[in-house]
Design an enzyme around this catalytic site. Structure first.
Site, PDB file in Angstrom:
ATOM      1  N   SER A 268       0.831  -1.199   0.000  1.00 46.59           N
ATOM      2  CA  SER A 268       0.000   0.000   0.000  1.00 46.59           C
ATOM      3  C   SER A 268       0.865   1.249   0.000  1.00 46.59           C
ATOM      4  O   SER A 268       2.043   1.215   0.389  1.00 46.59           O
ATOM      5  CB  SER A 268      -0.891   0.028   1.237  1.00 46.59           C
ATOM      6  OG  SER A 268      -0.127   0.344   2.404  1.00 46.59           O
ATOM      7  N   ASP A 269       0.279   2.336  -0.446  1.00 47.90           N
ATOM      8  CA  ASP A 269       0.878   3.628  -0.153  1.00 47.90           C
ATOM      9  C   ASP A 269       0.674   3.898   1.334  1.00 47.90           C
ATOM     10  O   ASP A 269      -0.113   3.230   2.009  1.00 47.90           O
ATOM     11  CB  ASP A 269       0.243   4.727  -1.009  1.00 47.90           C
ATOM     12  CG  ASP A 269       1.177   5.923  -1.227  1.00 47.90           C
ATOM     13  OD1 ASP A 269       2.108   6.113  -0.417  1.00 47.90           O
ATOM     14  OD2 ASP A 269       0.986   6.663  -2.202  1.00 47.90           O
ATOM     15  N   TRP A 270       1.394   4.882   1.846  1.00 49.34           N
ATOM     16  CA  TRP A 270       1.422   5.143   3.284  1.00 49.34           C
ATOM     17  C   TRP A 270       0.121   5.842   3.696  1.00 49.34           C
ATOM     18  O   TRP A 270      -0.098   7.006   3.385  1.00 49.34           O
ATOM     19  CB  TRP A 270       2.635   5.994   3.619  1.00 49.34           C
ATOM     20  CG  TRP A 270       3.891   5.222   3.886  1.00 49.34           C
ATOM     21  CD1 TRP A 270       4.696   5.349   4.990  1.00 49.34           C
ATOM     22  CD2 TRP A 270       4.523   4.209   3.078  1.00 49.34           C
ATOM     23  NE1 TRP A 270       5.768   4.480   4.909  1.00 49.34           N
ATOM     24  CE2 TRP A 270       5.691   3.774   3.753  1.00 49.34           C
ATOM     25  CE3 TRP A 270       4.213   3.620   1.858  1.00 49.34           C
ATOM     26  CZ2 TRP A 270       6.532   2.788   3.246  1.00 49.34           C
ATOM     27  CZ3 TRP A 270       5.054   2.639   1.344  1.00 49.34           C
ATOM     28  CH2 TRP A 270       6.186   2.235   2.033  1.00 49.34           C
TER      29      TRP A 270
END
Length: 733
Positions: A268-270
Site C-alpha cells: 500500500s501507499d502510506w
C-alpha cells in the site's frame, strides 16, 4: 558529460552485483520458506512501520537496525530473511525533513525532465546511480517508478512522472526500475492506478471505463512492469470506479495478478489501507506505514480473520510468498546490505545528474538566433528565481537533500504537505555557472521581486536572463497555471526594455506565458537537479545543444485542458485552512471524459491549438526528414542535419487510429533519438508498438482491418512525412 562515465557507472554496478542464475525459481524458494515460518512470522511480514518525527511517542515501535526513512520491517534471522528498509523515491535517496541529520544524496532532475530526453538510457543510468546510493546507505527497497500519466497540467506530482503518453512513460519508468534493481535491491512501480491528481487524493473516486484505462494508464504500467520487472507494486490512495485502489479486486487480481501474471507483491501507499478482509481478499499483500492508517489492519485484525476463516490461510501464505518472491527475484535476499554506510563517489554521480539535466532541457522558442549567447557579451543581468544560489526542486516524498547544500528552504504553512516537505532549492547556482563561462563579462544579479527594479537593471545590459519558477509538490495541486509572485509582470517589464531577453523556466509542468510574444527565447529546464545550474549555463552558451522534447502538452489557456482546475479544490483549500480536528473532505467523483485520449490526443480531438505541443523542442541546428518506407511494423526514413552545428534529434512516428468510441487521433507509436554532425544524413528504423493504435475490447486488443494513416514529425502536430501502415492486433500476453 563524457559517455564513458555513464558506461563505467552502469557497467560497474552491474558487474559488481550480478550473480549466477539460480536453478530453482524465486517462487519455489519463497514457498519453501513460507512452509518453515510460524504464523506470527507470516503476519510480521505483511505490515510495516513508518518512521515518524518522534519515534519515542509511537508505542511498540522497533528500533533495531532501522535506518530512519520511509518504512521498516524487522528481519527474521533464523530464516535468512533480511530487514526491509524502505526509502523514498525515484529522484534520489530522500531525506525530506532530515530524518537522518546531515545525510545528503545525489539529486537527479525531475522525472518529467528525464522524460523530455526521450531516452530510456538516461533513466536507466540514473536508476543505477540512485540504487547504488540506496544500497550504500543500507536501503534495500526504493519507492521509485512513478508512472501515472500526467492527465492534467496542474497536477502536483506531474514532475515525479514521465509525461502524458503511455509508451514514453512506460519505457522511461521501466528503464529506471531496471537500473535501480541492477543493484540487487527492490524498486516499486507506483501508484496503481489513476492517481492523476493530489487534491482530495485520499477520498476521490477516479472514474474511467475499463477499455480506455487499458489503452492509457494501465498500458503505461504494463510496459513499465514488463521492462523493469519491479519486485513490488504500490497501490494508490484514490478510489478507482468505486473501490479504493488498495482494495480493488478488478485492478489488483483480475488484471495485475491474473491477466498479467505479476509474481511480486502489492504494497500500500502510506495511509492507503481502509480494511482488513476486503483489502486482503482483493489482492493487497502488505500494509505500509501502518501508523498512518486508522488501525494496523494487517496485524491483529488479520490474524483474527485468518483464524475465523474469513481470510483463507492460503491467502496469507500467498501474501508472504509474494513478498519473499520479490526479495529473491531482485537479488535483495542474497545480497546483504552493508553494516555501515559505504563511501559514495558523489562527483561521478553528480556528472550523471548533470548529463540528465542537459539532455532534458527543452528549447521552446528561439527567434532570430537569440541563443546560444555569445561569449563576447559584456554586460549580462540575471534576474529572479534565486538563481544567485540554486535551482528549484519539487516537493514531497521524492525531495532529496542534495550534495552541495540547500541554500533556500521555506517551510510549508498548512495542509498535508506541511508535515513532510519544504520549498527547496538545490545549491547549484546558475549565476555562478554563467560567470564561470564568461569570466570577462560583467554578470550581475537582481532578485526580480520588483518589476521596475528588474527593468532598470535589464535596460543597461546586453542580455537579460530571467529565471522564472513554479513550485509543485505531492499532496497539493497548483490552483493556477500562472507563474506566482508577479513573475509575469517582471518578465514583461524586462522584455519591454531589452529585446535580448531570455526566459529560463524551472517548473514541474506547463505554465502560461502571457509574455511569450515579447521575448525571443525561452528554455524549459524543469526541476533540473543538483547540477542544474551548470546544465542551464551550458545550454545558454552553446556548450551543449538542447535536445529535449516536451513530454507534456503546454496549453495556451487553462480552459483548453479537460479539467481547467483541480476538482475538489475549494473543499481541499477550506480543509487546509481549518483546524486539524476538522474531518477531511467527503469523497467526490472525478470523471475522465477524454478516456484514452490523454494530452495531445485530447487537443487534436477538440481541435485546440496548444501553446506548445507534445514532442516539441528546438535545437541550435535543424533537421529534415525524407524517403519514408514502411515494411510491416518497421518504419524507416532518412534524417539530415541541415544546420551549421552538430545536434541531437528525436523524430517521432504517429499512427492515426480510432478509440473505442470511434474518435480518431494520432498516437505516438515509436521514436528514435540520434546525434548528427552538420550536413550528415542517417537512415533510422523505428519498430512501431501496435498497442498504440489498438483498442481494447472483449478481453483483447483489436486493430482496424485497414491501413492506418502514419506521420513522421518533429512533434505531435507535425506531419513532415506521411504514409500508411497495416498493423496486426497485439497479443494479450
Amino acid at each position: 558529460m563524457p559517455s564513458r562515465h555513464l558506461l563505467l557507472l552502469a557497467g560497474g554496478a552491474l558487474a559488481l552485483l550480478s550473480g549466477p542464475l539460480r536453478a530453482e525459481s524465486a517462487r519455489d524458494r519463497a514457498v519453501a520458506l513460507v512452509d518453515r515460518m510460524t504464523q506470527d512470522e507470516k503476519l510480521h511480514m505483511v505490515h510495516g512501520w513508518w518512521y515518524p518525527n518522534d519515534r519515542h511517542a509511537t508505542p511498540g515501535m522497533p528500533v533495531g537496525d532501522w535506518v530512519p526513512s520511509a518504512g521498516y520491517i524487522q528481519a527474521i534471522p533464523r530464516l535468512g530473511i533480511p530487514a526491509l528498509r524502505e526509502s523514498d523515491a525515484g529522484l534520489g535517496v530522500a531525506n525530506q525533513v532530515e530524518e537522518r541529520p546531515g545525510d545528503t544524496a545525489t539529486a537527479m532532475p525531475s522525472a518529467l525532465a528525464q522524460a523530455a530526453s526521450f531516452d530510456p538510457e538516461i533513466a536507466r543510468v540514473g536508476g543505477v546511480m540512485i540504487g547504488a546510493e540506496a544500497r550504500a546507505k543500507r536501503f534495500n527497497i526504493l519507492l521509485a517508478g512513478g508512472v501515472n500519466l500526467t492527465r492534467d497540467p496542474w497536477g502536483g506530482r506531474n514532475f515525479e512522472y514521465y509525461g502524458e503518453d503511455p509508451l514514453l512513460a512506460g519505457h522511461m519508468a521501466g528503464a529506471v526500475i531496471a537500473g535501480v534493481q541492477s543493484n540487487r535491491i527492490i524498486s516499486t512501480v507506483k501508484h496503481f492506478v489513476l492517481n492523476a491528481q493530489e487534491t482530495g487524493r485520499h477520498v476521490l473516486d477516479a472514474r474511467l471505463a475499463d477499455e480506455p484505462m487499458r489503452e492509457s494508464d494501465l498500458l503505461a504500467f504494463r510496459i513499465a512492469i514488463d521492462e523493469g520487472k519491479p519486485a513490488a507494486v504500490m497501490c494508490a490512495y484514490n478510489k478507482v470506479n468505486g473501490d479504493y485502489a488498495c482494495e480493488n479486486r478488478h485492478t489488483l487480481i483480475d488484471i495485475l495478478k491474473g491477466e498479467w501474471r505479476y509474481p511480486g507483491w502489492v504494497m500500500s501507499d502510506w495511509g492507503a489501507v481502509h480494511s482488513t478482509d476486503k483489502a486482503a481478499l482483493a489482492g493487497l499483500d502488505q500494509q505500509s506505514g501502518q501508523q498512518l492508517d486508522k488501525q494496523v489492519y494487517f496485524g491483529a485484525p488479520l490474524a483474527r480473520s485468518v483464524a475465523a476463516g474469513r481470510v483463507p490461510q492460503a491467502r496469507l501464505d500467498d501474501m508472504v510468498a509474494r513478498i519473499l518472491t520479490g526479495l529473491i527475484s531482485s537479488g535483495a535476499m542474497d545480497a546483504p546490505l552493508p553494516k555501515e554506510q559505504e563511501p559514495i563517489d558523489y562527483a561521478a554521480h553528480a556528472a550523471v545528474a548533470q548529463h540528465a539535466a542537459a539532455e532534458g532541457i527543452v528549447l521552446l522558442k528561439n527567434e532570430h538566433g537569440a541563443l546560444p549567447l555569445a561569449a563576447s557579451a559584456k554586460r549580462i543581468v540575471v534576474i529572479g528565481g534565486h538563481a544567485d544560489v540554486g535551482v528549484l526542486s519539487g516537493g514531497g516524498s521524492s525531495q532529496v537533500r542534495s550534495v552541495g547544500g540547500v541554500p533556500v528552504e521555506i517551510p510549508v504553512a498548512k495542509g498535508e504537505a506541511a508535515g513532510f516537505t519544504r520549498i527547496t532549492w538545490h545549491g547549484s547556482s546558475p549565476l555562478k555557472a554563467i560567470r564561470a563561462l564568461v569570466p570577462g563579462a560583467d554578470v550581475t544579479f537582481v532578485d526580480g521581486h520588483d518589476p521596475a527594479a528588474a527593468a532598470r537593471a535589464a535596460k543597461a545590459a546586453d542580455v537579460a536572463i530571467v529565471f522564472a519558477w513554479q513550485w509543485q509538490t505531492e499532496s497539493r495541486d497548483v490552483a493556477t497555471l500562472a507563474l506566482p509572485d508577479r513573475q509575469d509582470a517582471t518578465i514583461a517589464a524586462v522584455a519591454a526594455v531589452n529585446r535580448r531577453t531570455v526566459v529560463v523556466l524551472e517548473t514541474g509542468g506547463p505554465v502560461l506565458m502571457p509574455w511569450l510574444a515579447a521575448v525571443p527565447a525561452v528554455i524549459e529546464a524543469w526541476y533540473p537537479g543538483q547540477r542544474g545550474g551548470e546544465a542551464i549555463a551550458d545550454a545558454l552558451f552553446g556548450r551543449t545543444n538542447p535536445a529535449g522534447r516536451l513530454p507534456m502538452t503546454f496549453p495556451a489557456a487553462a480552459s483548453q485542458a479537460p479539467r481547467p482546475s483541480p476538482p475538489g479544490l475549494a473543499a481541499q483549500q477550506a480543509h487546509d485552512d481549518a483546524p486539524a480536528s476538522v474531518p477531511a473532505p467527503e469523497s467526490f467523483t472525478v470523471e475522465y471524459p477524454e478516456g484514452a485520449n490523454v494530452g495531445y490526443r485530447w487537443y487534436e480531438h477538440r481541435r485546440e491549438t496548444p501553446l506548445f505541443p507534445f514532442g516539441h523542442g528546438l535545437s541550435y541546428t535543424r533537421f529534415r526528414y525524407a524517403d519514408l518506407r514502411v515494411d510491416g511494423a518497421v518504419v524507416s526514413f532518412a534524417v539530415t542535419n541541415v544546420g551549421k552545428a552538430a545536434g541531437t534529434d528525436v523524430p517521432q512516428v504517429y499512427v492515426r487510429a480510432p478509440d473505442g468510441a470511434g474518435v480518431e487521433t494520432y498516437r505516438l507509436a515509436g521514436w528514435s533519438r540520434l546525434t548528427l554532425a552538420s550536413g550528415a544524413t542517417r537512415r533510422v528504423s523505428v519498430i512501431l508498438d501496435a498497442r498504440a493504435a489498438a483498442t481494447w475490447r472483449d478481453g483483447g486488443w483489436r486493430m482496424p482491418a485497414r491501413p492506418l494513416p502514419l506521420a513522421v514529425g518533429h512533434d505531435a502536430m507535425d506531419r513532415a512525412l506521411t504514409g500508411s501502415v497495416s498493423l496486426p492486433a497485439p497479443s494479450v500476453e
